[in-house]
Motif scaffolding. Sequence first.
Motif, PDB file in Angstrom:
ATOM      1  N   GLY A 282      -9.201  -7.964  13.018  1.00  0.00           N
ATOM      2  CA  GLY A 282      -8.788  -9.342  13.284  1.00  0.00           C
ATOM      3  C   GLY A 282      -9.985 -10.245  13.543  1.00  0.00           C
ATOM      4  O   GLY A 282     -10.057 -11.365  13.033  1.00  0.00           O
ATOM      5  N   ALA A 283     -10.938  -9.745  14.310  1.00  0.00           N
ATOM      6  CA  ALA A 283     -12.158 -10.513  14.585  1.00  0.00           C
ATOM      7  C   ALA A 283     -12.949 -10.747  13.301  1.00  0.00           C
ATOM      8  O   ALA A 283     -13.491 -11.840  13.079  1.00  0.00           O
ATOM      9  CB  ALA A 283     -13.012  -9.787  15.617  1.00  0.00           C
ATOM     10  N   ALA A 284     -12.998  -9.727  12.436  1.00  0.00           N
ATOM     11  CA  ALA A 284     -13.725  -9.867  11.164  1.00  0.00           C
ATOM     12  C   ALA A 284     -13.078 -10.941  10.295  1.00  0.00           C
ATOM     13  O   ALA A 284     -13.778 -11.779   9.712  1.00  0.00           O
ATOM     14  CB  ALA A 284     -13.762  -8.530  10.427  1.00  0.00           C
ATOM     15  N   PHE A 285     -11.748 -10.929  10.204  1.00  0.00           N
ATOM     16  CA  PHE A 285     -11.062 -11.949   9.400  1.00  0.00           C
ATOM     17  C   PHE A 285     -11.305 -13.346   9.974  1.00  0.00           C
ATOM     18  O   PHE A 285     -11.536 -14.297   9.230  1.00  0.00           O
ATOM     19  CB  PHE A 285      -9.564 -11.656   9.308  1.00  0.00           C
ATOM     20  N   GLY A 286     -11.274 -13.461  11.293  1.00  0.00           N
ATOM     21  CA  GLY A 286     -11.549 -14.755  11.931  1.00  0.00           C
ATOM     22  C   GLY A 286     -12.966 -15.217  11.683  1.00  0.00           C
ATOM     23  O   GLY A 286     -13.209 -16.389  11.377  1.00  0.00           O
ATOM     24  N   LEU A 287     -13.919 -14.297  11.808  1.00  0.00           N
ATOM     25  CA  LEU A 287     -15.327 -14.629  11.573  1.00  0.00           C
ATOM     26  C   LEU A 287     -15.548 -15.049  10.124  1.00  0.00           C
ATOM     27  O   LEU A 287     -16.306 -15.995   9.848  1.00  0.00           O
ATOM     28  CB  LEU A 287     -16.216 -13.447  11.936  1.00  0.00           C
ATOM     29  N   ILE A 288     -14.898 -14.376   9.197  1.00  0.00           N
ATOM     30  CA  ILE A 288     -14.999 -14.751   7.782  1.00  0.00           C
ATOM     31  C   ILE A 288     -14.526 -16.191   7.592  1.00  0.00           C
ATOM     32  O   ILE A 288     -15.171 -16.975   6.891  1.00  0.00           O
ATOM     33  CB  ILE A 288     -14.187 -13.788   6.895  1.00  0.00           C
ATOM     34  N   ALA A 289     -13.411 -16.538   8.208  1.00  0.00           N
ATOM     35  CA  ALA A 289     -12.880 -17.899   8.073  1.00  0.00           C
ATOM     36  C   ALA A 289     -13.861 -18.931   8.624  1.00  0.00           C
ATOM     37  O   ALA A 289     -14.117 -19.962   7.998  1.00  0.00           O
ATOM     38  CB  ALA A 289     -11.533 -18.009   8.786  1.00  0.00           C
ATOM     39  N   VAL A 290     -14.445 -18.637   9.780  1.00  0.00           N
ATOM     40  CA  VAL A 290     -15.381 -19.577  10.404  1.00  0.00           C
ATOM     41  C   VAL A 290     -16.656 -19.710   9.582  1.00  0.00           C
ATOM     42  O   VAL A 290     -17.110 -20.829   9.281  1.00  0.00           O
ATOM     43  CB  VAL A 290     -15.706 -19.139  11.854  1.00  0.00           C
ATOM     44  N   VAL A 291     -17.249 -18.592   9.198  1.00  0.00           N
ATOM     45  CA  VAL A 291     -18.528 -18.620   8.464  1.00  0.00           C
ATOM     46  C   VAL A 291     -18.350 -19.243   7.079  1.00  0.00           C
ATOM     47  O   VAL A 291     -19.195 -20.030   6.635  1.00  0.00           O
ATOM     48  CB  VAL A 291     -19.134 -17.199   8.369  1.00  0.00           C
ATOM     49  N   THR A 292     -17.242 -18.928   6.408  1.00  0.00           N
ATOM     50  CA  THR A 292     -16.998 -19.509   5.088  1.00  0.00           C
ATOM     51  C   THR A 292     -16.782 -21.016   5.211  1.00  0.00           C
ATOM     52  O   THR A 292     -17.319 -21.788   4.400  1.00  0.00           O
ATOM     53  CB  THR A 292     -15.772 -18.841   4.425  1.00  0.00           C
ATOM     54  N   SER A 293     -16.042 -21.432   6.211  1.00  0.00           N
ATOM     55  CA  SER A 293     -15.837 -22.875   6.432  1.00  0.00           C
ATOM     56  C   SER A 293     -17.159 -23.572   6.723  1.00  0.00           C
ATOM     57  O   SER A 293     -17.428 -24.659   6.200  1.00  0.00           O
ATOM     58  CB  SER A 293     -14.861 -23.111   7.586  1.00  0.00           C
ATOM     59  N   TRP A 294     -17.960 -22.945   7.567  1.00  0.00           N
ATOM     60  CA  TRP A 294     -19.270 -23.516   7.893  1.00  0.00           C
ATOM     61  C   TRP A 294     -20.123 -23.651   6.630  1.00  0.00           C
ATOM     62  O   TRP A 294     -20.755 -24.684   6.416  1.00  0.00           O
ATOM     63  CB  TRP A 294     -19.982 -22.641   8.917  1.00  0.00           C
ATOM     64  N   ASP A 295     -20.117 -22.641   5.780  1.00  0.00           N
ATOM     65  CA  ASP A 295     -20.887 -22.668   4.541  1.00  0.00           C
ATOM     66  C   ASP A 295     -20.418 -23.805   3.640  1.00  0.00           C
ATOM     67  O   ASP A 295     -21.237 -24.517   3.049  1.00  0.00           O
ATOM     68  CB  ASP A 295     -20.774 -21.324   3.822  1.00  0.00           C
ATOM     69  N   VAL A 296     -19.114 -23.998   3.529  1.00  0.00           N
ATOM     70  CA  VAL A 296     -18.568 -25.081   2.695  1.00  0.00           C
ATOM     71  C   VAL A 296     -18.978 -26.440   3.256  1.00  0.00           C
ATOM     72  O   VAL A 296     -19.391 -27.330   2.500  1.00  0.00           O
ATOM     73  CB  VAL A 296     -17.031 -24.968   2.595  1.00  0.00           C
ATOM     74  N   ILE A 297     -18.915 -26.602   4.557  1.00  0.00           N
ATOM     75  CA  ILE A 297     -19.293 -27.889   5.180  1.00  0.00           C
ATOM     76  C   ILE A 297     -20.767 -28.173   4.953  1.00  0.00           C
ATOM     77  O   ILE A 297     -21.147 -29.288   4.560  1.00  0.00           O
ATOM     78  CB  ILE A 297     -18.962 -27.874   6.693  1.00  0.00           C
TER      79      ILE A 297
END
Length: 164
Positions: free
Chosen positions: A18-33
């Motif tokens: 669950g933490a990995a999926f959450g981290l993926i969402a945050v890091v991918t969003s950060w990369d897009v921004i």
Amino acid sequence: MRSGAYERLLDILGVAAGAAFGLIAVVTSWDVIVRSLGGGTLNGLAEIVEYVLFAATFLAAPWLLRQNGHVRVDFLVNTLPSALRHPLRRATDALGLAVCLTLLFFAALVTYRSWAGHNTVLKTVVFPEWWLYAVIVVSMALLALEFARRLVLGEDGVVPAPDL
């Protein structure tokens, strides 16, 4: 209440996934921004996300099975008389055990051959190839253990909580 090391291990794997999926969402969003604002991309991020998704999915599977959170198609089972439901569930647990043991055997074989051959994943991120296969070995071993536990304990392997 679960207190054994096995249950704690499965809980840790579930939380880690669950933490990995959450981290993926945050890091991918950060990369897009950052890219949208004219910055660069995180080198190798797509590959890392692929590997983390792979590992988290395999390692969370035993926890999901333990929680009965896996995908179940019960419409057929629910139409059967109750006297047939239990034997059918036990048969599917036996089949699940057989499939997991078969996959465990072949995953261990592939993992060993990759390790012995010093195979390496050569992309942006470089690492020993056997690490990927080892995830499957661990997952299949834990899934086989869970199916065996369910067979020994009976219906869905649910253990009633002790009275306190």
